[in-house]
Design a protein around this motif. Structure first.
Motif, PDB file in Angstrom:
ATOM      1  N   VAL A   1      35.479  81.421  40.735  1.00 18.58           N
ATOM      2  CA  VAL A   1      34.877  80.154  41.136  1.00 18.58           C
ATOM      3  C   VAL A   1      34.864  80.050  42.649  1.00 18.58           C
ATOM      4  CG1 VAL A   1      35.229  77.662  41.155  1.00 18.58           C
ATOM      5  CG2 VAL A   1      35.443  78.937  39.019  1.00 18.58           C
ATOM      6  N   PHE A   2      35.964  80.436  43.249  1.00 22.68           N
ATOM      7  CA  PHE A   2      36.062  80.375  44.703  1.00 22.68           C
ATOM      8  C   PHE A   2      34.947  81.202  45.360  1.00 22.68           C
ATOM      9  CE2 PHE A   2      37.438  82.639  48.497  1.00 22.68           C
ATOM     10  CZ  PHE A   2      37.652  81.575  49.365  1.00 22.68           C
ATOM     11  N   MET A   3      34.797  82.424  44.879  1.00 18.84           N
ATOM     12  CA  MET A   3      33.775  83.296  45.454  1.00 18.84           C
ATOM     13  C   MET A   3      32.388  82.697  45.263  1.00 18.84           C
ATOM     14  SD  MET A   3      35.246  86.063  46.651  1.00 18.84           S
ATOM     15  CE  MET A   3      34.412  87.603  46.497  1.00 18.84           C
ATOM     16  N   ALA A   4      32.129  82.228  44.039  1.00 19.79           N
ATOM     17  CA  ALA A   4      30.802  81.687  43.745  1.00 19.79           C
ATOM     18  C   ALA A   4      30.507  80.491  44.636  1.00 19.79           C
ATOM     19  CB  ALA A   4      30.724  81.285  42.274  1.00 19.79           C
TER      20      ALA A   4
ATOM     21  N   ALA B   1      27.265  80.713  46.938  1.00 14.80           N
ATOM     22  CA  ALA B   1      26.006  80.320  46.287  1.00 14.80           C
ATOM     23  C   ALA B   1      25.507  78.936  46.673  1.00 14.80           C
ATOM     24  CB  ALA B   1      26.195  80.390  44.777  1.00 14.80           C
ATOM     25  N   ASP B   2      24.195  78.757  46.562  1.00 13.91           N
ATOM     26  CA  ASP B   2      23.598  77.426  46.674  1.00 13.91           C
ATOM     27  C   ASP B   2      23.630  76.751  45.303  1.00 13.91           C
ATOM     28  OD1 ASP B   2      22.580  77.741  49.419  1.00 13.91           O
ATOM     29  OD2 ASP B   2      21.357  79.304  48.507  1.00 13.91           O
ATOM     30  N   VAL B   3      23.424  77.569  44.293  1.00 14.44           N
ATOM     31  CA  VAL B   3      23.398  77.048  42.921  1.00 14.44           C
ATOM     32  C   VAL B   3      24.336  77.892  42.074  1.00 14.44           C
ATOM     33  CG1 VAL B   3      21.969  76.762  40.853  1.00 14.44           C
ATOM     34  CG2 VAL B   3      21.015  76.252  43.109  1.00 14.44           C
ATOM     35  N   ILE B   4      25.126  77.218  41.242  1.00 18.47           N
ATOM     36  CA  ILE B   4      26.037  77.956  40.358  1.00 18.47           C
ATOM     37  C   ILE B   4      25.589  77.753  38.910  1.00 18.47           C
ATOM     38  CG2 ILE B   4      28.417  78.107  39.518  1.00 18.47           C
ATOM     39  CD1 ILE B   4      29.189  77.048  42.389  1.00 18.47           C
ATOM     40  N   CYS B   5      25.327  78.844  38.227  1.00 17.02           N
ATOM     41  CA  CYS B   5      25.038  78.764  36.799  1.00 17.02           C
ATOM     42  C   CYS B   5      26.354  78.982  36.078  1.00 17.02           C
ATOM     43  CB  CYS B   5      24.049  79.861  36.370  1.00 17.02           C
ATOM     44  SG  CYS B   5      22.383  79.546  36.905  1.00 17.02           S
ATOM     45  N   PHE B   6      26.827  77.937  35.460  1.00 19.25           N
ATOM     46  CA  PHE B   6      28.096  78.037  34.739  1.00 19.25           C
ATOM     47  C   PHE B   6      27.768  78.368  33.286  1.00 19.25           C
ATOM     48  CE2 PHE B   6      31.697  75.389  32.801  1.00 19.25           C
ATOM     49  CZ  PHE B   6      32.472  76.529  32.606  1.00 19.25           C
TER      50      PHE B   6
ATOM     51  N   LYS C   1      34.368  69.833  41.537  1.00 18.91           N
ATOM     52  CA  LYS C   1      34.954  69.438  42.825  1.00 18.91           C
ATOM     53  C   LYS C   1      34.241  70.064  44.013  1.00 18.91           C
ATOM     54  CE  LYS C   1      39.622  68.212  41.814  1.00 18.91           C
ATOM     55  NZ  LYS C   1      40.935  68.747  41.604  1.00 18.91           N
ATOM     56  N   SER C   2      33.577  71.189  43.773  1.00 19.44           N
ATOM     57  CA  SER C   2      32.993  71.940  44.889  1.00 19.44           C
ATOM     58  C   SER C   2      31.822  71.211  45.540  1.00 19.44           C
ATOM     59  CB  SER C   2      32.494  73.304  44.401  1.00 19.44           C
ATOM     60  OG  SER C   2      31.300  73.131  43.653  1.00 19.44           O
ATOM     61  N   GLY C   3      31.213  70.299  44.791  1.00 21.09           N
ATOM     62  CA  GLY C   3      30.053  69.597  45.332  1.00 21.09           C
ATOM     63  C   GLY C   3      28.789  70.455  45.313  1.00 21.09           C
ATOM     64  N   LYS C   4      28.905  71.675  44.809  1.00 13.46           N
ATOM     65  CA  LYS C   4      27.710  72.541  44.744  1.00 13.46           C
ATOM     66  C   LYS C   4      26.843  72.123  43.558  1.00 13.46           C
ATOM     67  CE  LYS C   4      28.191  75.578  48.012  1.00 13.46           C
ATOM     68  NZ  LYS C   4      28.069  76.948  48.416  1.00 13.46           N
ATOM     69  N   LYS C   5      25.592  72.576  43.600  1.00 15.96           N
ATOM     70  CA  LYS C   5      24.707  72.277  42.477  1.00 15.96           C
ATOM     71  C   LYS C   5      25.069  73.186  41.310  1.00 15.96           C
ATOM     72  CE  LYS C   5      21.039  70.465  45.189  1.00 15.96           C
ATOM     73  NZ  LYS C   5      19.939  70.816  46.049  1.00 15.96           N
TER      74      LYS C   5
END
Ligand code: GDP
Length: 481
Positions: free
Chosen positions: A81-84, A88-93, A114-118
């Motif tokens: 998760v940290f690396m992603a 990344a701008d967008v994370i596909c979980f 928590k990351s605030g990323k999309k």
């Protein structure tokens, strides 16, 4: 606007990330950049979408290979998760419709939120109709209902692509050329007193190829001049000469020779695209030059060396007062070798031999500046960047440092002016200066970046805290965030 749009796939092992990666990459085999030493844990692929390219990353391998215990699994997930999040701008979980919602999914989701990323929740393995009705559990993750896909059968593949692009920042548009005023290449000259900086400026200004105008609003002391250089085929290259104090006779008389004091020079370099470090052909390189060059490299995105007063050297060789050199060429080669040895941290910059007095090769200064300036806009594609790293790691292993070796997972260019390469690695402190220089040289040669200052930004994996139980560690970290 983004220069390097990146999408990362994150999820527990076996949820089908690699399959999904292949789908989106439009290929059947997953092995991209999958070599020992480098990028073993990150698969990367440049997806050519109609909206512009983006890099797709599968961070799934990070830490999971040895993650046999639940604790190790949680730690591996945290690293991934940290690396992603960093990359990344967008994370596909990605979650698994067949397994249903698991505790580890919830752990990862909490971190991602928590990351605030999309974040795009992708529920994979929806292999047959009717399954979707039973998948409402995933909405508990707080990431919406999710997009139901089957990497195996291609179900909702197009929707997935669309959703990703919707979340990505727009691709950087090529610079507007019509009507927009041309950007000026900002240049400055630095060097010890008396090496001939002012004379070079004056020699440039005498050139018939130049149209000169003062930049309004600049003070007499730190005057800036706009120069329009007429190149070949009637092309005009616009320059701005930054910090030309001491340029004109009158100013020079008023001001001490040390007008380019350390402070002033720093100011000048900061505003510069191409900094010229001036040396005296009769004096060679000394400590002061080394310091100046170091500063220039820290601040200017490109650096060129000028060896001035070449007319002196020529005359001295001719009349025998510079013994030991057969001809001008021998002296030039010797001088160049000394510069490369003493200024070993030079990014293989061009070294120009000139004479401000006679005008010898003075026009060349601006030609070289224009060329380098254009180079500074270049985008290094992620694929070749990683292949280079991979090759360099194979050719020469980093040395052991306190029992561990430096290891890079993935790299990408994150900036121009100066070139900035972000490297995701195991431990930032394991990269020693020698290996760093080896990597720099590799980049300079591979991408013809001679003269360009290169920065590496290292992002290490978070350190594992082995002294505490995973749940405790998590809780504590949660409280701290
Ligand atoms: P600055 O302090 O670096 O700006 O150096 P100046 O431009 O004031 O030059 C210092 C001295 O070197 C002056 O006497 C110049 O005339 C002389 N000079 C500068 N460039 C050349 C050159 O190419 N050839 C020769 N022979 N003398 C030069």
């Amino acid at each position: 606007m983004s220069t390097s749009r990146t999408v990362a796939l994150v999820g527990r092992p076996n949820v089908g990330k690699s399959r999904l990666f292949n789908r989106l990459a439009g290929r059947r085999i997953a092995i991209v950049l999958d070599q020992p030493g480098i990028t073993r844990d990150v698969n990367a692929f440049e997806v050519r979408d109609a909206s512009g390219p983006y890099t797709l990353l599968d961070t799934g391998g990070i830490g999971f290979s040895d993650a046999k215990t639940p604790k190790a699994l949680i730690e591996a997930a945290e690293e991934q998760v940290f690396m992603a999040v960093e990359m990344a701008d967008v994370i596909c979980f990605v979650v698994d419709a067949k397994d249903g919602l698991t505790v580890l999914d919830e752990t990862i989701a909490a971190r991602l939120r928590k990351s605030g990323k999309k974040i795009l929740l992708v529920v994979n393995k929806v292999d047959f109709p009717g399954l979707e009705d039973r998948l409402s559990d995933f909405s508990r993750l707080g990431l919406g209902a999710g997009l139901f896909v089957s990497a195996e059968h291609g179900y909702h593949e197009d929707q997935l692509r669309d959703e990703i692009v919707k979340l990505l920042p727009p691709c950087e548009k090529p610079a507007e050329t019509d009507n927009a005023p041309a950007r000026r290449v900002r240049i400055s000259f630095l060097g010890r007193p008396n090496v001939g900086k002012s004379s070079i400026c004056n020699a440039l200004l005498r050139s018939e190829r130049l149209v000169v105008s003062e930049v309004p609003g600049t003070t007499r002391d730190a005057i800036e001049l706009d120069l329009d250089f007429k190149g070949e085929n009637d092309t005009v290259i616009p320059f701005r000469l930054v910090d030309t104090a001491g340029l004109r006779r009158r100013t020079r008389v008023d001001t001490p020779v040390e007008v380019f004091s350390a402070m002033r020079s720093e100011e000048a370099i900061q505003k510069t695209d191409v900094a010229f470090v001036v040396l005296d052909a009769m004096e060679g390189v000394n400590k002061q030059d080394q310091v100046l060059l170091g500063k220039a490299l820290e601040m200017a995105p490109a650096v060129v060396v000028l060896v001035n007063k070449w007319d002196y050297a020529r005359a001295a060789i001719k009349d025998g007062s510079l013994p030991g050199y057969e001809d001008e060429r021998a002296y030039r080669e010797h001088f160049e070798a000394c510069v490369r040895e003493l200024l070993f941290f030079l990014p293989d910059s061009p070294i120009l031999f000139i004479s401000a007095k006679t005008g010898y090769f003075v026009d060349n200064i601006l030609r070289v500046a224009a060329k380098l300036d254009a180079k500074l806009d270049e985008k290094l594609t992620t694929g070749p960047v990683n292949r280079l790293l991979e090759r360099m790691f194979q050719q020469r292993e980093p040395a052991m440092r306190e029992g561990k070796r430096f290891r890079a997972y993935y790299a990408l260019q994150t900036g121009n002016r100066p070139f900035n390469i972000r490297i995701f690695c195991n431990r930032v402190d394991k990269l020693d200066d020698n290996y760093k220089r080896y990597l720099e040289r590799g980049f300079i040669n591979e991408f013809a970046l001679q003269g360009c200052s290169l920065r590496f930004t290292l992002i290490g994996k978070p350190k594992r805290d082995r002294t505490k139980s995973p749940s405790r560690t998590r809780k504590e970290r949660d409280e701290n965030e």
